[in-house]
Scaffold this motif. Structure first.
Motif, PDB file in Angstrom:
ATOM      1  N   TRP A  74     105.442 197.594 -21.943  1.00  0.00           N
ATOM      2  CA  TRP A  74     105.012 197.956 -23.288  1.00  0.00           C
ATOM      3  C   TRP A  74     106.209 198.477 -24.093  1.00  0.00           C
ATOM      4  O   TRP A  74     106.473 198.022 -25.203  1.00  0.00           O
ATOM      5  CB  TRP A  74     103.897 199.006 -23.222  1.00  0.00           C
ATOM      6  N   PHE A  75     106.948 199.414 -23.518  1.00  0.00           N
ATOM      7  CA  PHE A  75     108.134 199.935 -24.200  1.00  0.00           C
ATOM      8  C   PHE A  75     109.186 198.847 -24.401  1.00  0.00           C
ATOM      9  O   PHE A  75     109.811 198.755 -25.462  1.00  0.00           O
ATOM     10  CB  PHE A  75     108.751 201.111 -23.418  1.00  0.00           C
ATOM     11  N   TRP A  76     109.405 198.021 -23.390  1.00  0.00           N
ATOM     12  CA  TRP A  76     110.389 196.946 -23.463  1.00  0.00           C
ATOM     13  C   TRP A  76     110.063 196.007 -24.628  1.00  0.00           C
ATOM     14  O   TRP A  76     110.945 195.614 -25.385  1.00  0.00           O
ATOM     15  CB  TRP A  76     110.431 196.168 -22.140  1.00  0.00           C
ATOM     16  N   THR A  77     108.787 195.663 -24.762  1.00  0.00           N
ATOM     17  CA  THR A  77     108.363 194.750 -25.835  1.00  0.00           C
ATOM     18  C   THR A  77     108.693 195.321 -27.206  1.00  0.00           C
ATOM     19  O   THR A  77     109.212 194.607 -28.077  1.00  0.00           O
ATOM     20  CB  THR A  77     106.850 194.461 -25.725  1.00  0.00           C
ATOM     21  N   LEU A  78     108.410 196.599 -27.398  1.00  0.00           N
ATOM     22  CA  LEU A  78     108.714 197.228 -28.690  1.00  0.00           C
ATOM     23  C   LEU A  78     110.218 197.203 -28.962  1.00  0.00           C
ATOM     24  O   LEU A  78     110.656 196.884 -30.072  1.00  0.00           O
ATOM     25  CB  LEU A  78     108.188 198.660 -28.717  1.00  0.00           C
ATOM     26  N   GLY A  79     111.009 197.548 -27.959  1.00  0.00           N
ATOM     27  CA  GLY A  79     112.458 197.564 -28.125  1.00  0.00           C
ATOM     28  C   GLY A  79     113.032 196.182 -28.376  1.00  0.00           C
ATOM     29  O   GLY A  79     113.886 195.990 -29.250  1.00  0.00           O
ATOM     30  N   ALA A  80     112.573 195.208 -27.611  1.00  0.00           N
ATOM     31  CA  ALA A  80     113.078 193.833 -27.772  1.00  0.00           C
ATOM     32  C   ALA A  80     112.740 193.304 -29.162  1.00  0.00           C
ATOM     33  O   ALA A  80     113.578 192.680 -29.825  1.00  0.00           O
ATOM     34  CB  ALA A  80     112.498 192.924 -26.688  1.00  0.00           C
ATOM     35  N   TYR A  81     111.519 193.567 -29.607  1.00  0.00           N
ATOM     36  CA  TYR A  81     111.124 193.110 -30.940  1.00  0.00           C
ATOM     37  C   TYR A  81     112.023 193.732 -32.012  1.00  0.00           C
ATOM     38  O   TYR A  81     112.478 193.039 -32.923  1.00  0.00           O
ATOM     39  CB  TYR A  81     109.652 193.432 -31.221  1.00  0.00           C
ATOM     40  N   GLU A  82     112.296 195.013 -31.902  1.00  0.00           N
ATOM     41  CA  GLU A  82     113.113 195.689 -32.911  1.00  0.00           C
ATOM     42  C   GLU A  82     114.555 195.175 -32.912  1.00  0.00           C
ATOM     43  O   GLU A  82     115.166 195.035 -33.972  1.00  0.00           O
ATOM     44  CB  GLU A  82     113.071 197.205 -32.721  1.00  0.00           C
ATOM     45  N   ILE A  83     115.098 194.894 -31.746  1.00  0.00           N
ATOM     46  CA  ILE A  83     116.458 194.333 -31.691  1.00  0.00           C
ATOM     47  C   ILE A  83     116.493 192.975 -32.377  1.00  0.00           C
ATOM     48  O   ILE A  83     117.360 192.699 -33.218  1.00  0.00           O
ATOM     49  CB  ILE A  83     116.963 194.234 -30.238  1.00  0.00           C
ATOM     50  N   VAL A  84     115.547 192.123 -32.036  1.00  0.00           N
ATOM     51  CA  VAL A  84     115.522 190.773 -32.610  1.00  0.00           C
ATOM     52  C   VAL A  84     115.217 190.829 -34.107  1.00  0.00           C
ATOM     53  O   VAL A  84     115.823 190.107 -34.897  1.00  0.00           O
ATOM     54  CB  VAL A  84     114.519 189.877 -31.847  1.00  0.00           C
ATOM     55  N   ARG A  85     114.324 191.717 -34.523  1.00  0.00           N
ATOM     56  CA  ARG A  85     114.027 191.878 -35.949  1.00  0.00           C
ATOM     57  C   ARG A  85     115.275 192.308 -36.715  1.00  0.00           C
ATOM     58  O   ARG A  85     115.590 191.775 -37.778  1.00  0.00           O
ATOM     59  CB  ARG A  85     112.905 192.906 -36.152  1.00  0.00           C
ATOM     60  N   THR A  86     116.014 193.250 -36.163  1.00  0.00           N
ATOM     61  CA  THR A  86     117.251 193.714 -36.807  1.00  0.00           C
ATOM     62  C   THR A  86     118.256 192.577 -36.927  1.00  0.00           C
ATOM     63  O   THR A  86     118.898 192.404 -37.972  1.00  0.00           O
ATOM     64  CB  THR A  86     117.857 194.884 -36.007  1.00  0.00           C
ATOM     65  N   MET A  87     118.380 191.793 -35.876  1.00  0.00           N
ATOM     66  CA  MET A  87     119.322 190.669 -35.906  1.00  0.00           C
ATOM     67  C   MET A  87     118.878 189.615 -36.914  1.00  0.00           C
ATOM     68  O   MET A  87     119.707 189.037 -37.623  1.00  0.00           O
ATOM     69  CB  MET A  87     119.468 190.072 -34.506  1.00  0.00           C
ATOM     70  N   ARG A  88     117.573 189.366 -37.026  1.00  0.00           N
ATOM     71  CA  ARG A  88     117.063 188.385 -37.989  1.00  0.00           C
ATOM     72  C   ARG A  88     117.249 188.881 -39.420  1.00  0.00           C
ATOM     73  O   ARG A  88     117.510 188.095 -40.318  1.00  0.00           O
ATOM     74  CB  ARG A  88     115.581 188.092 -37.722  1.00  0.00           C
ATOM     75  N   GLN A  89     117.111 190.184 -39.637  1.00  0.00           N
ATOM     76  CA  GLN A  89     117.315 190.713 -40.989  1.00  0.00           C
ATOM     77  C   GLN A  89     118.773 190.561 -41.415  1.00  0.00           C
ATOM     78  O   GLN A  89     119.059 190.472 -42.599  1.00  0.00           O
ATOM     79  CB  GLN A  89     116.891 192.177 -41.062  1.00  0.00           C
ATOM     80  N   ALA A  90     119.666 190.511 -40.457  1.00  0.00           N
ATOM     81  CA  ALA A  90     121.092 190.315 -40.734  1.00  0.00           C
ATOM     82  C   ALA A  90     121.477 188.878 -40.385  1.00  0.00           C
ATOM     83  O   ALA A  90     122.534 188.625 -39.821  1.00  0.00           O
ATOM     84  CB  ALA A  90     121.914 191.313 -39.932  1.00  0.00           C
ATOM     85  N   LYS A  91     120.607 187.932 -40.739  1.00  0.00           N
ATOM     86  CA  LYS A  91     120.800 186.541 -40.314  1.00  0.00           C
ATOM     87  C   LYS A  91     122.119 185.932 -40.780  1.00  0.00           C
ATOM     88  O   LYS A  91     122.652 185.052 -40.129  1.00  0.00           O
ATOM     89  CB  LYS A  91     119.620 185.678 -40.745  1.00  0.00           C
ATOM     90  N   ASN A  92     122.663 186.429 -41.872  1.00  0.00           N
ATOM     91  CA  ASN A  92     123.954 185.909 -42.334  1.00  0.00           C
ATOM     92  C   ASN A  92     125.094 186.282 -41.385  1.00  0.00           C
ATOM     93  O   ASN A  92     126.197 185.753 -41.491  1.00  0.00           O
ATOM     94  CB  ASN A  92     124.260 186.393 -43.751  1.00  0.00           C
ATOM     95  N   CYS A  93     124.822 187.173 -40.436  1.00  0.00           N
ATOM     96  CA  CYS A  93     125.847 187.589 -39.467  1.00  0.00           C
ATOM     97  C   CYS A  93     125.922 186.656 -38.259  1.00  0.00           C
ATOM     98  O   CYS A  93     126.820 186.816 -37.426  1.00  0.00           O
ATOM     99  CB  CYS A  93     125.554 189.012 -38.972  1.00  0.00           C
ATOM    100  N   PHE A  94     125.007 185.678 -38.170  1.00  0.00           N
ATOM    101  CA  PHE A  94     124.957 184.798 -36.998  1.00  0.00           C
ATOM    102  C   PHE A  94     124.991 183.335 -37.406  1.00  0.00           C
ATOM    103  O   PHE A  94     124.627 182.971 -38.515  1.00  0.00           O
ATOM    104  CB  PHE A  94     123.682 185.078 -36.181  1.00  0.00           C
ATOM    105  N   SER A  95     125.411 182.518 -36.474  1.00  0.00           N
ATOM    106  CA  SER A  95     125.446 181.072 -36.702  1.00  0.00           C
ATOM    107  C   SER A  95     124.029 180.543 -36.910  1.00  0.00           C
ATOM    108  O   SER A  95     123.046 181.150 -36.468  1.00  0.00           O
ATOM    109  CB  SER A  95     126.085 180.358 -35.507  1.00  0.00           C
ATOM    110  N   ASP A  96     123.923 179.402 -37.587  1.00  0.00           N
ATOM    111  CA  ASP A  96     122.618 178.783 -37.814  1.00  0.00           C
ATOM    112  C   ASP A  96     121.930 178.466 -36.490  1.00  0.00           C
ATOM    113  O   ASP A  96     120.718 178.672 -36.360  1.00  0.00           O
ATOM    114  CB  ASP A  96     122.771 177.501 -38.636  1.00  0.00           C
ATOM    115  N   GLU A  97     122.678 177.982 -35.532  1.00  0.00           N
ATOM    116  CA  GLU A  97     122.101 177.629 -34.232  1.00  0.00           C
ATOM    117  C   GLU A  97     121.513 178.866 -33.545  1.00  0.00           C
ATOM    118  O   GLU A  97     120.390 178.832 -33.042  1.00  0.00           O
ATOM    119  CB  GLU A  97     123.159 176.983 -33.337  1.00  0.00           C
TER     120      GLU A  97
END
Length: 185
Positions: A74-97
């Motif tokens: 349960w805790f892992w799911t919340l943390g993983a979602y927040e990491i991925v959400r943060t990375m998606r919000q900064a999508k210009n920081c990552f390659s399109d792929e």
């Protein structure tokens, strides 16, 4: 206790700007802080898998391990979602792929997080549909030593979610990181 080894290249957490460390752990180039949280999630993944293996290996089942795996998941799911959400919000920081990988991963994590954290079915438009809250936190696949998580009517296997996250994050290469997190604002 059997130890699971994550597929990522290195388990390192050092406050350094050494470019060699960026090649070993490219998420450092995006965010030192987030890289540390990712390492924590990967260690927790190993602990969850160990607990599942130990809990389902004995007859009768060892509820101490299974219950601990469920709580950690349960805790892992919340943390993983927040990491991925943060990375998606900064999508210009990552390659399109890599952004494509993050989109798919976020969708999977959302499918698990919504019923578990918000007690509602994953749904983009109103009306919101509740998930029965008078239920077990997860189901079990005894044969596969796994938890069935998320919406009980449309569950996901915990091992699949853990492995998908690990696989996506371990595919990140330094070339996929275009710029650090703080430049995305």
């Amino acid at each position: 206790m059997k130890k699971h080894a994550t597929s990522r290249r290195v388990k390192l957490l050092a406050n350094s700007t050494n470019e060699g460390q960026y090649y070993q752990e490219p998420l450092l180039a995006f965010s030192f802080y987030l890289s540390g949280k990712n390492n924590l999630l990967l260690s927790t993944k190993d602990e969850i898998l160990d607990c599942l293996d130990n809990g389902f290996s004995n007859k009768p089942f060892d509820m101490k391990f299974i219950t601990h795996a469920s709580a950690l998941m349960w805790f892992w799911t919340l943390g993983a979602y927040e990491i991925v959400r943060t990375m998606r919000q900064a999508k210009n920081c990552f390659s399109d792929e890599f952004n494509g990988e993050l989109i798919r991963l976020k969708k999977l994590l959302s499918k698990v997080r919504m019923p578990s954290a918000k007690m509602e079915k994953e749904c983009r438009r109103p009306p919101k549909i509740p998930v029965n809250s008078n239920r077990s936190p997860d189901g079990w696949d005894i044969e596969k030593k796994d938890l069935l998580i998320g919406d009980p009517e449309n569950y996901v296997r915990a091992r699949d979610v853990l492995n998908c996250y690990d696989n996506v994050m371990s595919r990140l290469e330094l070339d996929d990181v275009k710029c650090p997190h703080y430049t995305s604002y």
